[in-house]
Design a protein around this motif. Structure first.
Motif, short mmCIF file in Angstrom:
data_model
loop_
_atom_site.label_atom_id
_atom_site.label_comp_id
_atom_site.label_asym_id
_atom_site.label_seq_id
_atom_site.Cartn_x
_atom_site.Cartn_y
_atom_site.Cartn_z
N ARG A 1 7.66 7.24 15.29
CA ARG A 1 7.32 5.89 14.87
C ARG A 1 6.96 5.09 16.11
O ARG A 1 7.76 4.99 17.05
N LEU A 2 5.76 4.53 16.13
CA LEU A 2 5.19 3.96 17.34
C LEU A 2 5.24 2.43 17.35
O LEU A 2 5.14 1.79 16.29
N PRO A 3 5.34 1.83 18.53
CA PRO A 3 5.16 0.38 18.64
C PRO A 3 3.73 0.00 18.26
O PRO A 3 2.82 0.84 18.30
N VAL A 4 3.53 -1.26 17.93
CA VAL A 4 2.20 -1.76 17.59
C VAL A 4 1.90 -3.00 18.43
O VAL A 4 2.71 -3.93 18.49
N LEU A 5 0.74 -2.99 19.06
CA LEU A 5 0.23 -4.16 19.79
C LEU A 5 -0.96 -4.71 19.01
O LEU A 5 -1.99 -4.03 18.89
N TYR A 6 -0.82 -5.90 18.45
CA TYR A 6 -1.92 -6.57 17.76
C TYR A 6 -2.69 -7.39 18.79
O TYR A 6 -2.10 -8.12 19.58
N MET A 7 -4.03 -7.27 18.78
CA MET A 7 -4.84 -7.96 19.77
C MET A 7 -6.03 -8.65 19.12
O MET A 7 -6.57 -8.19 18.10
N PHE A 8 -6.44 -9.75 19.73
CA PHE A 8 -7.62 -10.47 19.29
C PHE A 8 -8.87 -9.90 19.97
O PHE A 8 -8.79 -9.21 20.98
N ASP A 9 -10.04 -10.18 19.38
CA ASP A 9 -11.33 -9.68 19.91
C ASP A 9 -11.32 -8.16 20.02
O ASP A 9 -11.62 -7.57 21.06
N VAL B 1 -2.69 0.30 18.82
CA VAL B 1 -3.30 -1.00 19.13
C VAL B 1 -4.20 -1.38 17.97
O VAL B 1 -5.11 -0.61 17.60
N VAL B 2 -3.95 -2.54 17.39
CA VAL B 2 -4.74 -3.03 16.26
C VAL B 2 -5.54 -4.24 16.75
O VAL B 2 -4.97 -5.31 16.98
N GLY B 3 -6.84 -4.05 16.95
CA GLY B 3 -7.71 -5.12 17.42
C GLY B 3 -8.43 -5.79 16.28
O GLY B 3 -9.10 -5.12 15.49
N ILE B 4 -8.30 -7.10 16.18
CA ILE B 4 -8.94 -7.88 15.11
C ILE B 4 -10.27 -8.41 15.64
O ILE B 4 -10.30 -9.19 16.59
N GLU B 5 -11.37 -7.99 15.05
CA GLU B 5 -12.68 -8.48 15.50
C GLU B 5 -12.78 -9.98 15.21
O GLU B 5 -12.26 -10.47 14.21
N CYS B 6 -13.47 -10.68 16.09
CA CYS B 6 -13.61 -12.12 15.89
C CYS B 6 -14.73 -12.42 14.90
O CYS B 6 -15.52 -11.55 14.52
N ASN B 7 -14.84 -13.66 14.49
CA ASN B 7 -15.94 -14.16 13.68
C ASN B 7 -17.12 -14.45 14.61
O ASN B 7 -17.01 -15.26 15.53
N HIS B 8 -18.23 -13.78 14.40
CA HIS B 8 -19.39 -13.91 15.29
C HIS B 8 -20.38 -14.99 14.85
O HIS B 8 -21.42 -15.15 15.48
N ASN B 9 -20.07 -15.71 13.80
CA ASN B 9 -20.99 -16.72 13.27
C ASN B 9 -20.79 -18.05 13.98
O ASN B 9 -19.74 -18.70 13.85
N GLY B 10 -21.80 -18.46 14.74
CA GLY B 10 -21.75 -19.76 15.41
C GLY B 10 -20.51 -19.92 16.27
O GLY B 10 -20.19 -19.04 17.08
N ASP B 11 -19.82 -21.04 16.07
CA ASP B 11 -18.60 -21.33 16.83
C ASP B 11 -17.33 -20.99 16.05
O ASP B 11 -16.25 -21.47 16.40
N GLN B 12 -17.46 -20.17 15.00
CA GLN B 12 -16.31 -19.90 14.16
C GLN B 12 -15.18 -19.17 14.89
O GLN B 12 -14.02 -19.29 14.53
N ARG B 13 -15.52 -18.39 15.93
CA ARG B 13 -14.46 -17.75 16.71
C ARG B 13 -13.51 -18.80 17.28
O ARG B 13 -12.30 -18.62 17.28
N LEU B 14 -14.07 -19.91 17.78
CA LEU B 14 -13.23 -20.97 18.34
C LEU B 14 -12.29 -21.54 17.29
O LEU B 14 -11.10 -21.74 17.55
N ASN B 15 -12.81 -21.81 16.11
CA ASN B 15 -11.97 -22.38 15.05
C ASN B 15 -10.86 -21.42 14.64
O ASN B 15 -9.71 -21.83 14.46
N GLU B 16 -11.19 -20.15 14.51
CA GLU B 16 -10.21 -19.18 14.03
C GLU B 16 -9.20 -18.80 15.11
O GLU B 16 -8.11 -18.32 14.78
N PHE B 17 -9.57 -19.01 16.37
CA PHE B 17 -8.70 -18.60 17.48
C PHE B 17 -8.08 -19.79 18.20
O PHE B 17 -7.69 -19.68 19.36
N THR B 18 -7.95 -20.93 17.52
CA THR B 18 -7.21 -22.04 18.14
C THR B 18 -6.12 -22.51 17.19
O THR B 18 -6.36 -22.68 15.98
N PRO B 19 -4.90 -22.74 17.70
CA PRO B 19 -3.81 -23.25 16.88
C PRO B 19 -3.76 -24.77 16.82
O PRO B 19 -2.95 -25.33 16.08
N TYR B 20 -4.59 -25.45 17.61
CA TYR B 20 -4.64 -26.91 17.63
C TYR B 20 -6.10 -27.37 17.59
O TYR B 20 -6.99 -26.70 18.14
N ASP B 21 -6.33 -28.52 16.98
CA ASP B 21 -7.63 -29.19 17.14
C ASP B 21 -7.78 -29.60 18.60
O ASP B 21 -6.80 -29.98 19.25
#
Length: 252
Positions: A31-39, A70-90
């Motif tokens: 049973r292996l550890p899991v590293l979740y990663m962005f991009d 390692v589980v890598g989550i692809e970002c949203n490539h549409n316009g600036d949506q990566r910024l919106n999805e990858f920020t916890p604050y306005d």
């Protein structure tokens, strides 16, 4: 091995690609550890990386017998949506204008849908002690926020070159949060990530203030690194890879 898997992100009503690394051989009942990663598209192969250069995580783990998923989550490539999805604050930044946070929706999905899916379908150790999260730039920002608010789910947080300064005050206001003991947080930044020495000095001061606040939390281990000659790029983060892999005991 690395393979891709499409998954539905419920709060965004969108399909997204996961880029998943596993050791070529899994031992019986391992049973292996899991590293979740962005991009996730930037982690393993140059030919799918945004700027033609990946972190080289597959090669590094293969060469060092990395017993981890390692589980890598692809970002949203549409316009600036990566910024919106990858920020916890306005936040507001001159280059991007106003950015409205959707990152907390993504984090909730990671906790309530993605992690159960991975734990059900792959040979993971699902406990907090073997569940990690990491990313660079806005992914590093998300990882830091998750350290502050979700240490009950994850125990190690890899915050590589987090983009903090436009939302620094909001981070500071949020630091009365509870972080569990036995939490490890890696934070790094580079001397050539910013256009002027003044901004580098300002960011360094802000990062040090955040590190001091984290160190006041009982049982929280913070590992800071300044790479004075490195910039904000996958090439720099590939060089940094062995540092956090070893200091955070992700590989031996």
């Amino acid at each position: 091995m690395v393979f891709t898997k499409d998954i539905w992100i419920t709060p965004f009503q969108l399909n997204r690609t996961l880029h998943i690394y596993m050791p070529d051989t899994i031992y019986k009942e391992e049973r292996l550890p899991v590293l979740y990663m962005f991009d996730g598209h930037n982690l393993f192969f140059d030919d799918v990386a945004t700027y033609g250069k990946c972190w080289g995580i597959k090669d590094y783990l293969d060469q060092n017998d990395g017993r981890i998923i390692v589980v890598g989550i692809e970002c949203n490539h549409n316009g600036d949506q990566r910024l919106n999805e990858f920020t916890p604050y306005d936040f507001y930044e001159e280059e991007w204008g106003y950015v409205s946070q959707r990152g907390r929706l993504l984090i909730d999905w990671m906790i309530h849908e993605l992690k159960p899916y991975i734990d059900t379908n792959y040979p993971t150790n699902p406990s907090r002690d073997y569940t990690y999260v990491g990313g660079s730039s806005m992914g590093g920002t998300m990882s830091l926020y998750m350290a502050m608010h979700h240490s009950d789910m994850y125990s190690k947080f890899i915050c590589v070159s987090p983009h903090i300064y436009p939302m620094y005050k909001k981070f500071r206001e949020d630091f009365d949060c509870k972080i569990l003991p036995d939490t490890q947080i890696y934070i790094s930044w580079g001397g050539y990530e910013y256009p002027t020495h003044h901004i580098f000095a300002m960011v360094t001061d802000q990062n040090l203030q955040i590190i001091r606040a984290l160190l006041k939390k009982e049982g929280v281990d913070v590992i800071p690194h300044v790479f004075k000659n490195d910039n904000h790029s996958e090439s720099a983060w590939q060089k940094e890879l062995p540092v956090w892999m070893k200091e955070c005991h992700i590989v031996k």
